[in-house]
Design an enzyme around this catalytic site. Structure first.
Site, PDB file in Angstrom:
ATOM      1  CG  ASP A   1      -1.903   1.114   1.227  1.00 57.02           C
ATOM      2  OD1 ASP A   1      -1.487   2.276   1.415  1.00 57.02           O
ATOM      3  OD2 ASP A   1      -3.101   0.844   1.052  1.00 57.02           O
TER       4      ASP A   1
ATOM      5  CG  ASP B  73      -0.579   7.954 -12.316  1.00 55.32           C
ATOM      6  OD1 ASP B  73      -1.793   8.223 -12.191  1.00 55.32           O
ATOM      7  OD2 ASP B  73      -0.071   7.574 -13.389  1.00 55.32           O
TER       8      ASP B  73
END
Length: 292
Positions: free
Chosen positions: A129, A156
């Site tokens: 993550d 992004d």
């Protein structure tokens, strides 16, 4: 069978592919390969003739970090996608260490399809993550070493449901600022059709203050935001123009146009954003200058 027929059949097969929020799918035509989570949005695009070329305008705009940090030691990319930015930086910034963090193993599984280089001494893809990665970098119970700080963070992290809320929180942006080296740069791709865009930009400003710039990409499909770990304002317009011409290999990035937008974006006011409903819903700023 001609290339056009092959591409048309591939597109028809693409349209019939069931949408699975957790599983990306690929459209491969005669000339290109693209990554998708649905049938409407393109997450990444690769030219088969020039696999390392940055085709999508927002990716070229994000490379504007070179105007502020031309020789980064360590670049962290939150979101791998088809690896466009990772491949470009790997090829053109040989002195930089690159860490790409991607939470979806199904995306990482496509790295060979998009010709993403294998891990080596200066390039690594982590399945993790991104918010956890940024929050944990350098956390060893003592002071963070200078070598573990990041010179550039490229955010992004779009998935099937857009940008994860964890990656646009005040806490995340604050963690980015704390992990950046002095003068380090955060560059963010933001969706022009995301209703949460004004709130995202407000949270960025809470974390970085006035050390930020926001501007729409020339195509109007995205906004790119830059924030830097420095209380100083941006260099002058002419200084940015001079830097835009410095890396000869970067001519196809359009850095001069990005420098112009970057300077204009210092004055960007999220409160001026207006939600435009007719057609495809998106945000626009009345009277915003266009530099393209």
């Amino acid at each position: 069978m001609s290339g056009d027929q092959t591409s048309w059949q591939a597109y028809l097969a693409f349209l019939s592919t069931p949408v699975d929020e957790a599983r990306p799918f690929v459209l491969e035509t005669e000339h290109a390969v693209s990554l998708h989570f649905d049938h409407l949005a393109t997450q990444s695009f690769m030219s088969l003739r020039q696999p390392d070329r940055l085709v999508l305008p927002y990716t070229r705009a994000m490379m504007g970090f070179l105007l502020l940090r031309p020789t980064p030691r360590h670049i962290a990319m939150i979101g791998l996608g088809g690896g466009s930015l990772a491949k470009y930086c790997y090829r053109h910034l040989p002195e930089s260490k690159i860490t790409a963090v991607e939470v979806n193993p199904e995306v990482i599984a496509l790295r060979d399809t998009f010709r993403i280089p294998p891990d080596d001494a200066r390039f690594e893809v982590l399945c993790a993550d991104g918010a956890d990665y940024i929050g944990n970098v350098g956390s060893h119970g003592g002071e963070e070493s200078e070598t573990q700080r990041l010179d550039v963070i490229l955010l992004d992290a779009f998935g099937a449901d857009g940008m994860p809320a964890r990656c646009t929180s005040v806490e995340f942006f604050t963690a980015c600022r704390e992990r950046l080296a002095d003068g380090g740069v955060l560059a963010i791709n933001l969706g022009n059709d995301d209703p949460a865009l004004p709130a995202q930009l407000a949270r960025l400003e809470r974390a970085f203050g006035t050390s930020r710039s926001v501007f729409p990409v020339a195509t109007g499909d995205n906004y790119v935001a830059f924030a830097w770990n420095d209380a100083q304002a941006l260099p002058s317009r002419q200084a940015l123009f001079d830097r835009a011409h410095a890396p000869g290999w970067a001519r196809n990035l359009g850095l001069r146009a990005t420098a112009q937008r970057l300077k204009e974006g210092e004055c960007f006011n999220p409160k001026r954003l207006v939600w435009h409903e007719p057609g495809i819903s998106h945000w626009k700023v009345p009277g915003w200058p266009r530099s393209d």
